[in-house]
Design a protein around this motif. Structure first.
Motif, PDB file in Angstrom:
ATOM      1  N   THR A 308       7.738   2.956 -16.187  1.00  0.00           N
ATOM      2  CA  THR A 308       7.738   3.122 -14.626  1.00  0.00           C
ATOM      3  C   THR A 308       6.651   4.428 -14.461  1.00  0.00           C
ATOM      4  O   THR A 308       6.013   4.356 -13.700  1.00  0.00           O
ATOM      5  N   ILE A 309       6.791   5.116 -15.370  1.00  0.00           N
ATOM      6  CA  ILE A 309       6.144   6.471 -15.570  1.00  0.00           C
ATOM      7  C   ILE A 309       4.548   6.004 -15.658  1.00  0.00           C
ATOM      8  O   ILE A 309       3.664   6.586 -14.853  1.00  0.00           O
ATOM      9  N   VAL A 310       4.235   4.975 -16.364  1.00  0.00           N
ATOM     10  CA  VAL A 310       2.775   4.481 -16.750  1.00  0.00           C
ATOM     11  C   VAL A 310       2.333   3.747 -15.535  1.00  0.00           C
ATOM     12  O   VAL A 310       1.266   3.633 -14.889  1.00  0.00           O
ATOM     13  N   ALA A 311       3.129   2.736 -15.161  1.00  0.00           N
ATOM     14  CA  ALA A 311       2.611   1.797 -14.164  1.00  0.00           C
ATOM     15  C   ALA A 311       3.041   2.387 -12.612  1.00  0.00           C
ATOM     16  O   ALA A 311       2.109   1.882 -11.700  1.00  0.00           O
ATOM     17  N   GLY A 312       3.794   3.411 -12.562  1.00  0.00           N
ATOM     18  CA  GLY A 312       3.813   3.902 -11.069  1.00  0.00           C
ATOM     19  C   GLY A 312       2.421   4.262 -10.408  1.00  0.00           C
ATOM     20  O   GLY A 312       2.318   3.869  -9.354  1.00  0.00           O
ATOM     21  N   PRO A 313       1.900   5.241 -11.138  1.00  0.00           N
ATOM     22  CA  PRO A 313       0.520   5.678 -10.588  1.00  0.00           C
ATOM     23  C   PRO A 313      -0.417   4.729 -10.346  1.00  0.00           C
ATOM     24  O   PRO A 313      -1.128   4.531  -9.300  1.00  0.00           O
ATOM     25  N   LEU A 314      -0.585   3.606 -11.210  1.00  0.00           N
ATOM     26  CA  LEU A 314      -1.513   2.672 -11.127  1.00  0.00           C
ATOM     27  C   LEU A 314      -1.197   1.628  -9.891  1.00  0.00           C
ATOM     28  O   LEU A 314      -2.245   1.113  -9.297  1.00  0.00           O
ATOM     29  N   LEU A 315       0.195   1.471  -9.661  1.00  0.00           N
ATOM     30  CA  LEU A 315       0.521   0.745  -8.318  1.00  0.00           C
ATOM     31  C   LEU A 315       0.748   1.589  -6.979  1.00  0.00           C
ATOM     32  O   LEU A 315       0.797   0.707  -5.920  1.00  0.00           O
ATOM     33  N   LEU A 316       0.701   2.771  -7.310  1.00  0.00           N
ATOM     34  CA  LEU A 316       0.739   3.592  -5.719  1.00  0.00           C
ATOM     35  C   LEU A 316      -0.290   3.120  -4.885  1.00  0.00           C
ATOM     36  O   LEU A 316       0.082   3.106  -3.747  1.00  0.00           O
ATOM     37  N   PRO A 317      -1.577   2.988  -4.928  1.00  0.00           N
ATOM     38  CA  PRO A 317      -2.606   2.575  -4.117  1.00  0.00           C
ATOM     39  C   PRO A 317      -2.044   1.272  -3.401  1.00  0.00           C
ATOM     40  O   PRO A 317      -2.307   1.061  -2.229  1.00  0.00           O
ATOM     41  N   LEU A 318      -1.720   0.343  -3.976  1.00  0.00           N
ATOM     42  CA  LEU A 318      -1.196  -1.207  -3.508  1.00  0.00           C
ATOM     43  C   LEU A 318       0.021  -0.839  -2.634  1.00  0.00           C
ATOM     44  O   LEU A 318       0.101  -1.538  -1.637  1.00  0.00           O
ATOM     45  N   MET A 319       0.950  -0.189  -3.116  1.00  0.00           N
ATOM     46  CA  MET A 319       2.352   0.128  -2.285  1.00  0.00           C
ATOM     47  C   MET A 319       1.744   0.997  -0.967  1.00  0.00           C
ATOM     48  O   MET A 319       2.317   0.552   0.016  1.00  0.00           O
ATOM     49  N   ILE A 320       0.631   1.781  -0.855  1.00  0.00           N
ATOM     50  CA  ILE A 320       0.426   2.556   0.320  1.00  0.00           C
ATOM     51  C   ILE A 320      -0.181   1.289   0.956  1.00  0.00           C
ATOM     52  O   ILE A 320       0.196   1.427   2.581  1.00  0.00           O
ATOM     53  N   VAL A 321      -1.151   0.564   0.627  1.00  0.00           N
ATOM     54  CA  VAL A 321      -1.709  -0.780   1.577  1.00  0.00           C
ATOM     55  C   VAL A 321      -0.617  -1.449   2.206  1.00  0.00           C
ATOM     56  O   VAL A 321      -0.541  -1.895   3.227  1.00  0.00           O
ATOM     57  N   ILE A 322       0.433  -1.937   1.304  1.00  0.00           N
ATOM     58  CA  ILE A 322       1.739  -2.760   1.803  1.00  0.00           C
ATOM     59  C   ILE A 322       2.146  -2.103   3.003  1.00  0.00           C
ATOM     60  O   ILE A 322       2.578  -2.572   4.240  1.00  0.00           O
TER      61      ILE A 322
END
Length: 497
Positions: A308-322
């Motif tokens: 979660t700590i590793v993947a969270g920042p990587l997925l954050l831009p996608l989550m903002i777009v969604i």
């Protein structure tokens, strides 16, 4: 051991039958005289492993030697040593010939072999004072890359050579009733396991038409004579006996026939495990498995937090777009919380991207009142295939499973796990019956066996069986396998609506 035991048998009655139908018989070609099936089966897997170690070393060597360009290493000797060690380690942990190994078992054994190689070579490098740091880093990096590459190349090899009649070993299914038919049909449709079903030794149930008569080679009393006709086949005892004494009677009747014997005993009593999650079966048929022990919970929790700590920042831009698309497409908040049941029957709020209209409860009530068919579907599955509450962007999010990304917050807070049973609500507790205790023994997951085994295309009874099986038989390698298959399910949108 060349193979781990298969784990489950199907029980006829009570649940919808989804077993494969056998309509034709295949006479698999014999391997050349003097060549053992184990050797012939192992050769492609050895080639796959050699390719994996070459690719891993070719990537690791330039990456790890660049910082120490002034201290060159003997790459040819190191590559030869790693290759030799891999083949010996794989043979020692049972990866050759690989007949009968499930995907989860293969992952476990491959990780064990890579870990052993890394520990031995690093220990030798540390003990030699003259060993450059580049050598140690190359070894560690190669072994890290070797585990995923070897697993990938092996799966591709099994898929390709599983279609060849000469690959694998002939297997006789010894038993009577639905269990023998289920095992026979499963092996017929999953040749990558390397067990080629020759036929069933036992009486054909009069009321069961899933297998043609020519699949039955004779009664149990002729098991010895039939087995000798095929040389030394792999014997799979598919017994429906509920007691250890009944199983022992079947085994004793076989004497010393066959090179290997596998016992397929009663597990969860549902055909869904065979038909939907067979690659995940890797344990003896024993209902007494303890599940996740306290030390293993620490391991599972460490994996959850790290990912979660590793993947969270990587997925954050996608989550903002969604979140932006949701706000622009319909009125209401982008995120949605709903109370779910977690481990030890504790309630928690599960986060999701909002996929429904704001007055979803009113829309659902009106829909169920107006349509008896939809009301019956809701009562049966607690889902609607054509749900009027779901928005346009919400339907896309559900099909891609991106609506569940915010549940990484629940994972970080310890309310959920990356892999586990699907979180349920109070209205679903009665559907679990006496299996609800197993559900409460583990944390619900963002993904799980249900998600990779058909999702909404399964019945609720099958979903309960899948969740129960996971709770009994958790392992790090099962979680890893589920996570990898989740990517495939998401990409192809299998069973999502």
């Amino acid at each position: 051991m060349f193979a781990t035991q298969l784990a489950a048998t199907a029980q006829v009655g009570g649940l919808e039958q989804r077993d494969f139908h056998v309509t034709e018989r295949h006479d698999f070609a014999r391997v050349p005289l003097g060549v053992q099936p184990a050797v012939v089966t192992a050769i492609p897997l050895v080639a796959a492993d050699l390719l994996a170690v070459i690719v891993s070393f070719a990537i690791a060597w330039p990456l790890t030697t660049l910082p120490w360009s002034a201290a060159p290493i003997d790459w040819l000797a190191l590559a030869t040593g790693l290759t030799s060690a891999l083949l010996v380690a794989n043979l020692a942990v049972g990866l050759y010939p690989g007949i009968g190994l499930s995907a989860v078992a293969e992952l476990r054994q491959a990780s064990l072999a890579c870990a052993c190689i890394a520990l031995i070579f690093l220990a030798v490098a540390f003990m030699r004072a003259t060993s450059p740091a580049a050598t140690q880093l190359t070894i560690a990096t190669t072994c890290c890359l070797l585990f995923p590459s070897m697993s990938l190349f092996r799966r591709v090899t099994r898929a390709v050579f599983g279609r060849c009649a000469w690959w694998g070993q002939g297997a006789l299914i010894v038993g009577e009733g639905a269990a023998a038919i289920t095992v026979y049909s499963f092996l017929r449709h999953n040749p990558s396991i390397g067990l080629r079903p020759l036929g069933i030794v036992g009486e054909r149930p009069a009321a069961d038409h899933r297998a043609a008569p020519h699949c039955f080679l004779g009664p149990l009393s002729r098991a010895g004579a039939i087995a000798r006709q095929f040389g030394r086949p792999w014997l799979i005892v598919a017994t429906a006996a509920d007691t250890h004494e009944g199983v022992k009677t079947v085994l004793d009747s076989l004497g010393r026939l066959g090179t290997h014997r596998t016992l397929v005993a009663r597990l969860d009593g549902s055909p869904s495990l065979w038909n939907r999650a067979a690659d995940c079966l890797d344990w003896p048929g024993d209902d007494g498995t303890s599940g996740i022990t306290p030390p293993l919970r620490v391991v599972k929790r460490t994996i959850d937090v790290t990912f979660t700590i590793v993947a969270g920042p990587l997925l954050l831009p996608l989550m903002i777009v969604i979140a932006t698309l949701i706000k622009l497409s319909s009125p209401g908040p982008a995120l949605y919380q709903h109370e779910r049941i977690g481990r030890n029957n504790r309630r928690f709020k599960a986060w999701k991207f909002r996929t429904m209209v704001c007055d979803a409860d009113h829309v659902l009530s009106a829909c169920l009142a107006a349509c008896p068919q939809r009301r019956e579907e809701w009562n049966r599955d607690h889902k609607l295939r054509d749900d009027p509450r779901v928005t346009a962007i919400g339907r896309w999010l559900r099909k891609t499973s991106l609506d569940e990304l915010p549940q990484l917050l629940n994972v970080l807070w310890g309310e959920m796990s990356l892999v586990g049973p699907r979180p349920i609500v109070d209205a679903e507790v009665e559907k679990y019956g006496d299996r609800f205790g197993l559900y409460c023994n583990v944390s619900p997951g963002v993904t799980g066996l249900w998600q990779i085994s058909g999702r909404n295309d399964t019945t609720y009874a099958e979903r309960v069986e899948l969740d129960s099986h996971y709770a009994r038989h958790w392992s790090v390698w099962l979680d890893l396998y589920i996570l990898v298959l989740t990517l495939k399910v998401v990409l192809f949108r299998q069973g999502a609506y």
